[in-house]
Design an enzyme around this catalytic site. Structure first.
Site, short mmCIF file in Angstrom:
data_model
loop_
_atom_site.label_atom_id
_atom_site.label_comp_id
_atom_site.label_asym_id
_atom_site.label_seq_id
_atom_site.Cartn_x
_atom_site.Cartn_y
_atom_site.Cartn_z
N ARG A 175 -17.12 -55.40 5.42
CA ARG A 175 -15.97 -56.09 6.00
C ARG A 175 -15.02 -55.06 6.61
O ARG A 175 -15.03 -53.88 6.21
CB ARG A 175 -15.25 -56.91 4.93
CG ARG A 175 -14.98 -56.14 3.63
CD ARG A 175 -14.48 -57.06 2.54
NE ARG A 175 -13.14 -57.54 2.81
CZ ARG A 175 -12.02 -56.90 2.50
NH1 ARG A 175 -12.05 -55.73 1.91
NH2 ARG A 175 -10.84 -57.41 2.78
N ARG A 179 -5.36 -58.05 9.12
CA ARG A 179 -4.31 -58.92 8.56
C ARG A 179 -3.59 -59.62 9.71
O ARG A 179 -3.08 -58.94 10.60
CB ARG A 179 -3.31 -58.10 7.78
CG ARG A 179 -3.90 -57.55 6.52
CD ARG A 179 -2.79 -57.03 5.64
NE ARG A 179 -3.35 -56.26 4.56
CZ ARG A 179 -2.83 -55.13 4.11
NH1 ARG A 179 -1.71 -54.66 4.63
NH2 ARG A 179 -3.40 -54.50 3.11
N ARG A 253 -20.98 -37.09 0.63
CA ARG A 253 -20.16 -36.48 1.66
C ARG A 253 -19.07 -35.66 0.99
O ARG A 253 -18.64 -35.99 -0.11
CB ARG A 253 -19.52 -37.55 2.55
CG ARG A 253 -20.45 -38.05 3.63
CD ARG A 253 -19.73 -38.93 4.61
NE ARG A 253 -19.15 -40.10 3.99
CZ ARG A 253 -17.88 -40.46 4.11
NH1 ARG A 253 -17.04 -39.74 4.81
NH2 ARG A 253 -17.44 -41.56 3.53
N ARG A 284 -7.76 -36.83 9.43
CA ARG A 284 -6.37 -37.20 9.17
C ARG A 284 -5.54 -35.99 8.74
O ARG A 284 -6.10 -34.95 8.39
CB ARG A 284 -6.28 -38.30 8.11
CG ARG A 284 -7.00 -37.98 6.82
CD ARG A 284 -6.94 -39.18 5.87
NE ARG A 284 -7.36 -38.77 4.52
CZ ARG A 284 -7.20 -39.50 3.44
NH1 ARG A 284 -6.62 -40.68 3.50
NH2 ARG A 284 -7.60 -39.05 2.26
N GLU A 307 -7.88 -32.84 7.14
CA GLU A 307 -9.16 -33.14 6.47
C GLU A 307 -10.30 -33.23 7.49
O GLU A 307 -10.17 -33.92 8.51
CB GLU A 307 -9.07 -34.49 5.74
CG GLU A 307 -8.11 -34.46 4.57
CD GLU A 307 -8.25 -35.68 3.67
OE1 GLU A 307 -7.60 -35.69 2.62
OE2 GLU A 307 -9.00 -36.62 4.01
N TYR A 355 -18.59 -44.56 -6.01
CA TYR A 355 -17.19 -44.28 -5.74
C TYR A 355 -16.35 -45.13 -6.68
O TYR A 355 -16.50 -46.35 -6.72
CB TYR A 355 -16.81 -44.60 -4.28
CG TYR A 355 -15.34 -44.32 -4.09
CD1 TYR A 355 -14.89 -43.02 -3.85
CD2 TYR A 355 -14.40 -45.33 -4.26
CE1 TYR A 355 -13.54 -42.75 -3.76
CE2 TYR A 355 -13.04 -45.06 -4.17
CZ TYR A 355 -12.62 -43.76 -3.92
OH TYR A 355 -11.28 -43.48 -3.85
N ASP A 357 -12.31 -45.84 -7.89
CA ASP A 357 -10.90 -45.52 -7.85
C ASP A 357 -10.48 -45.09 -9.26
O ASP A 357 -11.17 -45.39 -10.24
CB ASP A 357 -10.10 -46.76 -7.41
CG ASP A 357 -9.92 -46.81 -5.90
OD1 ASP A 357 -9.81 -45.73 -5.29
OD2 ASP A 357 -9.89 -47.92 -5.36
#
Ligand code: FDA
Length: 382
Positions: A175, A179, A253, A284, A307, A355, A357
């Site tokens: 996805r 918004r 990565r 970024r 980065e 991954y 959080d």
């Protein structure tokens, strides 16, 4: 090692949570980390010239929908009311991310209602009609249409993966959030903030029990043979390494960080600026002072970090699992092998090749402690 009831490999959030819980039960815990510091990838330190807190392994924003995890972590720190927002630079303009009604109005150069914007994006996505997307580019176009894809996704993704998005598999994205209002908060979670005294202080507190000993710069594999088989081990290192890469290496990565101290009080006016243009090599720029506007940092210098993303070799820090079908197959084989390691519990992002959080790593550790580790520690006593 034989003086301990539990050995934990890795002083990140997963390992520190298990250590804290086990120490509470009165168990003697040894935490090993091969790095020279605690905190795992959430470790931060104050940059020496400016005193500005820098997250050494990339920006770490704490957010969670999980009240139990929030309450647990609040025992070790309080949080600021920082709310994360991200901007992206594209052809000399700045837009807010994730793509929202503000981004869409600005990009197409006119005011639109939410329904106008929905209709426009749906018309543009209809380009793919009923075709089944066969690569990342087609998938993205089917989700948000070509103009927004080409502006905000193509260049950034190409830099992240160092690969043309037409050569990337479509399953990488399921996805792309858009918004249809002006809300530009990056996270939707109920709880969000940054630790008032920084990340490392959380770990100092979590590991402060006299029942916990920490050995830094200590690789588990240098000690493994000296650990009696009867002592349970919580292993949060890389699962492929545990089994000597017998089914091959799992793909990751990594990011190269380029840190600079600049002689200005404010370089970019915000913490994170993405760069969507493919011609700009970094993905970024982070400006760390903006994570802590409540602090009294000096106003004539600032710390910025650029980065650069690339695929990791064995010697690099693994950051994001690549998860190709072949990686998935390998991981399943390692996972099966891990199920035969009766006294070793695999956890955390490296131990489960996922991954996670921070709140997910803590949540998973609390759960595994309750269901598997505490029962094993209690059985030891009997
Ligand atoms: P973690 O990697 O933190 O700890 C594992 C530890 O094990 C390491 O310290 C390692 O040195 C040690 N180890 C490994 N092998 C060993 C061995 N053989 N012997 C001894 N020690 C060994 N999350 C979030 O909520 N918000 C965010 O904004 C971000 N941002 C972010 C940016 C980037 C670039 C990355 C890569 C990750 C994030 N995260 C994040 C995710 C966050 O970093 C993650 O949730 C935690 O690090 C997970 O904690 P673990 O304890 O699982 O691993």
């Amino acid at each position: 090692p034989s003086a301990f009831d539990l050995i934990i490999v890795g002083a990140g959030f997963y390992g520190a949570t298990i250590a804290e819980r086990a120490a509470e039960l009165g168990k003697r815990v040894l935490v090993l980390d091969r790095r020279p510091h605690i905190g795992g990838n959430a470790y931060s330190e104050n940059e020496s010239e400016t005193g500005i807190e820098v997250h050494k392994y990339g920006a770490h924003l704490f957010h969670t929908p999980n009240e139990a995890v929030w309450n647990y972590l609040n025992r070790f720190t309080s949080f600021t009311d920082y709310k994360h927002r991200v901007y992206t630079s594209l052809r000399g303009q700045v837009y807010s991310m994730p793509i929202n009604l503000g981004t869409i109005c600005q990009f197409f150069g006119r005011q639109m209602s939410p329904d106008d914007a929905r209709r426009l994006v749906a018309e543009q996505a209809a380009e793919m009609a009923d075709r089944i997307p066969s690569n990342l580019e087609e998938k993205a176009i089917s989700l948000i249409g070509r103009p927004l894809y080409e502006a905000f996704i193509r260049g950034y993704t190409a830099k992240q993966w160092q690969t043309d998005p037409r050569d990337l598999p479509e399953y990488i994205i399921t996805r792309l959030p858009v918004r249809y209002n002006f809300d530009n908060r990056y996270f939707n979670d109920r709880f969000e903030g940054l630790p008032v005294d920084g990340y490392t202080a959380i770990f100092e507190k979590m590991l402060s029990s006299p029942n916990i000993s920490v050995a830094l710069k200590t690789d588990y594999f240098a000690l493994r043979d000296t650990i009696p088989k009867t002592i349970p081990v919580v292993y949060t290192g890389a699962i492929d390494r545990f089994f000597d890469f017998s089914h091959g290496e799992l793909g990751w990565r990594t990011i190269d960080f380029e840190t600079e101290v600049l002689h200005t009080g404010d370089f970019q006016g915000t913490a994170v600026m993405n760069y969507a243009d493919e011609s700009i090599p970094f993905t970024r720029i982070l400006e760390f002072r903006h994570f802590n506007p409540e602090r009294d940092y000096q106003t004539d210098k600032t710390v910025v970090v650029k980065e650069y993303s690339r695929s990791a070799s064995k010697l690099d820090e693994p950051y994001y699992p690549i998860n190709t079908p072949s990686d998935k197959e390998k991981y399943l084989k390692y996972k099966q092998m891990s199920e035969n390691e009766g006294n070793v519990f695999f956890g955390g992002r490296l131990g489960t090749y996922r991954y996670l959080d921070m709140h997910q790593a803590i949540g998973a550790a609390l759960k595994s402690f309750e269901s598997e580790i505490a029962p094993r520690l209690k059985a030891q006593q009997e």
